[in-house]
Enzyme design. Structure first.
Site, short mmCIF file in Angstrom:
data_model
loop_
_atom_site.label_atom_id
_atom_site.label_comp_id
_atom_site.label_asym_id
_atom_site.label_seq_id
_atom_site.Cartn_x
_atom_site.Cartn_y
_atom_site.Cartn_z
N SER C 262 -0.49 8.66 -0.09
CA SER C 262 -1.67 8.75 0.89
C SER C 262 -2.47 9.88 0.09
O SER C 262 -1.87 10.79 -0.59
CB SER C 262 -1.56 9.22 2.23
OG SER C 262 -0.59 8.54 2.91
N HIS C 306 -0.87 9.97 10.30
CA HIS C 306 0.48 9.55 10.18
C HIS C 306 1.71 10.39 11.00
O HIS C 306 2.43 9.71 11.54
CB HIS C 306 0.83 9.58 8.68
CG HIS C 306 0.02 8.51 8.02
ND1 HIS C 306 0.35 7.28 8.09
CD2 HIS C 306 -0.62 8.78 6.66
CE1 HIS C 306 -0.47 6.54 7.00
NE2 HIS C 306 -1.17 7.53 6.27
#
Lengths: 376, 376, 376, 376
Positions: C262, C306
């Protein structure tokens, strides 16, 4: 190989798996080696033929049938039916035929295998079972990719070109058979236009403005392709054009003209075979010679395809296909075949009797023929 | 009729429309009148047979093929293909065959038409194209109604009975062909049980408690029926049982036994043909005679069906079917055929060689045979 | 505009048609002009609030409900329901919200309209109604084109790149809602790998050999995007990741690790805000600072997304994204968040309590913090 | 129960499983016990209301929104959303509402729970999301069985009756929502006739000859039923009639009249409440009294349903429903409501203003009112 025919379904699966692993060369050797054993029992057939010839009128029909059965009852045909029962069996048989077509071109001993397989496929892929499906930009990407790769007439040069062929003023119809629902067998590409375009460039131009389909008066069939090499000679073209016309007339009742813009693939070769090759850049002369080639020779494959479907040779266009192939095969010319819904059966029958059905305009090109000879 | 074959598709549509309007009697007359003209060209065939017999080795294969083509090229077969191209054409051909089966039973001149139509349908309805579909209470009511009406073995007596046959401990599989996707061709009904039931009454009892399928160890095929009269003789039974077993094993891995509970339709008639008809109520004697009938005669159609599929005659049950038909045909007895997945091919081959494959238990019934004769 | 609310459905259709024709500027003016009239009846609300405060205990609940109804009963909310009844009404409301999000950023008077529309859409697009669908190369080309255009993280650079993202060792899942079945709302892209890749380049490399999915031990979520601007803030991310994990575990039970690669979009900006910007090319220093930024600041939007879903900050990779954006925003670093199926709920709750859940490895990077300061 | 709201999705699944196992009595006790805790935080709401009332004009809107949020933010509503995320969650909520409707009728403390659940379901089942589906004899048997069981107006008396209601001169439309695609929410039954039938017996007569739909001029809505008890009060009737009319006009453009044949459920009770109950067998008197009941009372629920949908009271039929219920509730009379496509909106608005829209013919029945009184 014969032992497979007496054995179990699982053995046939094994045979297919083994065949698929072979190289082209090995496949051909394998088939050639077994061709004889897979064929007819000639002694038995001869005997049955003699019995049939000697039979009384009452028994004749029965003996004919016994003979027919013997002629049809080969290990090869039994094997093909066993293959067909495997998962994806029909798919495999189509690929097997593609192999055999290639091999039999050089090895006549394989022709009977190829011919029998064609006969089986012809029965299964009978026109009565075909379906026409519209292909659009909403169709699966994998399908579009496959169809684009199969375009045999005017190469698709990327996704933008492909998307353009599925635009609002285009129609794309594919022929599908329920036994291979994911694999189209053939397709036709149609442009909706106002008036008949005289160059293929105008049809394929991605920059051209999109025509409102409601205002179009003409449907131009600009490309017809088969997808499956293994189904060569199994006729789908007749079906795809007639059914596409039905769909188009239903959707767009204002359409008046259904016509093609087609290559003339044998023209340049025929020209070269003439005594004096005329200069490519003499428009009038070239059109006349082309009319002579098409009407008097009557051998051009594209002409024969459309005329047998019931079309009429309508017009010739000069400098209509400037692509490399277009120049090399057709001297840049293209032909327009007209599909008049009311004349299809009559035209088709006339062609079956040997007539090359053509418009007055094209026929007039030939009238000057004698003059042409003299000039030369 | 011959003119239709040279004519247009629209004429063939007209012919079908006209035929459909006829009464059964008129249809038969119409077909009989045209049978000759639709058949083979016998002179031409005789000539080609002579050419073939005289051909050199090199030409033999080619002349055989010419002969085969002539034998196959009848106006009737061409007409069938034209019918098939009409909307619902395949459906019509199946119905035409149902007519012909009926007519040809009395008029031998129609047998070749029936036989050729069967051959065409056999090619199209090849096992390789069949699909197995589960039928449930969520299936269309119209489909369930049609299947119930086609149940040829144990009549469905209303919607409650039908729903019971689709209960949690029942499975109902139909065979479908892509050419007639709405019309199942055959079906099999399965009961999931603990142990093999010894009477059909126990299977059909709507009041019986529902068995949890997860605890069942036995799948009983208690009814197998064809739906289409026009496809008689086109074999689906083999397919439906093998594929149903595959589905059942996938869904319910705990199933150990796959067996039938089947009528013995020829038993009572055979009994009657014996010198001394034994009393129906002597259990032991009846079971012995039934074993003799099945194993030594080997002609019972249900026995032949299951043994050719690879099953084994496993057991006989006394007073297993007290229905009127059950008593009249099978003297109340029923047979169980065992489908052992590991033995299907071997059993099927043994039967093809003439052996009636049976369990030790059934064979033992016969061992007392000599004794039996003496007693009598 | 108010008159529409008392009028007929056809008027609402007219209103939509008129709005759609307006330019962005005109739309904003039109909404601003009517915002007040479409809002709450403040006098009535004040009165009801007073009644509620004065109500006896017995009547309190009823008066609260009356107040709630008055707060909810605005002309705007009634209009939204009327729009929704038009054909493609939901689609229009999603687009209207996209407009309002843009306009309200500059004009606070439009915020209540945007907020109420969001609330309506949130109820309709509740997670409970979402479905996960696998997208493959067999999906419609139009859908693939739309998804590629919506890829917000790692731009799709043509059809070859897109096809590569649908390869055998890739998975592509989209979120669909039954009200907009043709328009996915969000999607996640997954790479199946052996071990966790440490650069995004390795994931996106079209030349890299395809991994056999059966041998993969790791599923890397390398891109998560929303498609509809008009559904910003309506949460789909949680759903798409959890459901994709379920699908992947079902299909490939050998997968052990579910993790992301990410961006760290706020890192570079935070770095710049520190007293002394450290040199980008000092690997160890950069990793430490990044751990500090993520764990101690706890404000990075991707981290928050997340961690709220139940993931753990697992690892940092240096020089993992050399793209222009990757360097500009994340200083080339990327973070890996680990989704451990057994820890999702616990992690999610810990984050809700304010904890930044991280692996020992990342935490150790911070331990040297004091030292770091001194060195500087 | 509150702990579930802070917990995990799996706890909510457990709560549902536990609830489903309870008896009706236990469910009611369980809900009653938790009703208070699941409701609003009254202290916080009172405080926010005071803040709102004291707010400056600038802050007012923001404080209103804070108050609205507090009024909407109950543990119960949060729990409902969690339930909805479970598999078949929506289905469960619909059944939960059916429970609550029953319990709340006797226990006022449960009314807020019922009311909030209704509000949530109303948002999800908004008319804008509904779809109309034609039900035919080809629909799943399980679906037909369920619909037949839900027929609330004219009981279905077996599969033959059901099949008759799906005949060529009948139409059967169901309302489906994408969240419960297998479970229709409501349905309407239509008979296609020549002229308006004056008795329900004529409509339901299974022996009556089938009308060719192409020659029908009238569509009679003879039964409208809701299927889901848990969606009582969520309005589908308006939608089903308007959409069914659209479908019918598209399919059968020759239809001129759309009307109902409807019960008058409150008539007999109203009659009984009058001073002098008139003899049931005086046709003229009964029709007049019925017109008075419908037009002057305006309280009949079926009348209110159709008039709010835009219909007009068109005609009354005597001895139109001789069933037990028909005699007991409606004194054998039935009413016809006319749906004139061009007058729907105008009629609906007139009814909203308090007018009972009726034909001249029905109004004339009342004109003799004074006379009637005198006679009595």
């Amino acid at each position: 190989m014969r032992e497979f025919l007496e054995g179990k379904q699982s053995d046939v699966a094994g045979l297919r798996a083994a065949y698929v692993e072979l190289s082209a060369h090995e496949r051909r050797e394998f088939l050639a080696l077994n061709a004889n054993e897979l064929g007819r029992d000639q002694e038995r057939i001869a005997e049955l033929a003699r019995v049939m010839l000697d039979a009384s009128d009452d028994d004749r029909s029965q003996e004919e049938e016994a003979l027919r059965q013997a002629l049809d009852d080969t290990p090869w045909l039994r094997l093909l039916r066993l293959f067909n029962r495997l998962p994806d069996g029909t798919r495999f048989l189509v690929e097997l035929r593609a192999d055999l077509l290639q091999f039999a071109a050089e090895d006549p001993a394989l022709r009977p295998l190829e011919r029998d397989l064609k006969r089986v496929l012809e029965a299964w892929f009978d026109t009565g079972f075909l379906e026409l499906r519209r292909v659009t930009w909403d169709s699966p990407a994998s399908l579009l990719e496959r169809l684009a790769a199969s375009e045999a007439v005017h190469t698709v040069v990327g996704w933008d070109d492909l998307k353009d062929r599925l635009d609002a003023d285009r129609r794309f119809f594919a022929v599908v058979h329920p036994h291979l629902p994911e694999d189209p067998l053939a397709f036709v590409e149609v442009a909706l236009t106002r008036g008949l375009p005289t160059t293929i460039g105008a049809v394929l131009d991605q920059e051209a403005p999109t025509v409102d389909p409601a205002t179009a008066d003409t449907a131009v069939f600009y490309s017809i392709s088969n997808v499956e090499a293994g189904l060569r000679g199994v006729p789908f073209g007749h079906f795809v054009i007639r059914r596409a016309m039905e769909e188009l007339r239903l959707e767009l009742p204002r359409l008046k003209t259904f016509a093609t813009i087609s290559p003339i693939p044998g023209f340049r070769e025929w020209l070269a075979s003439q005594d004096e090759a005329p200069p490519i850049d003499d428009r009038e002369l070239l059109l006349r010679l082309c009319a002579i080639y098409l009407i008097e020779e009557g051998s051009d494959p594209v002409l024969r395809f459309h005329l047998s479907n019931g079309a009429r040779l309508e017009r010739l266009s000069w400098l209509a296909d400037r692509s490399e192939r277009g120049m090399a095969q057709s001297a840049g010319l293209m032909a327009h075949y007209l599909y008049d819904p009311r004349r299809l059966d009559a035209n088709s029958e006339a062609f079956a009797r040997g007539e090359v059905v053509a418009s007055e305009a094209v026929k007039r090109l030939i009238e000057g023929r004698r003059l042409l000879r003299r000039v030369r």
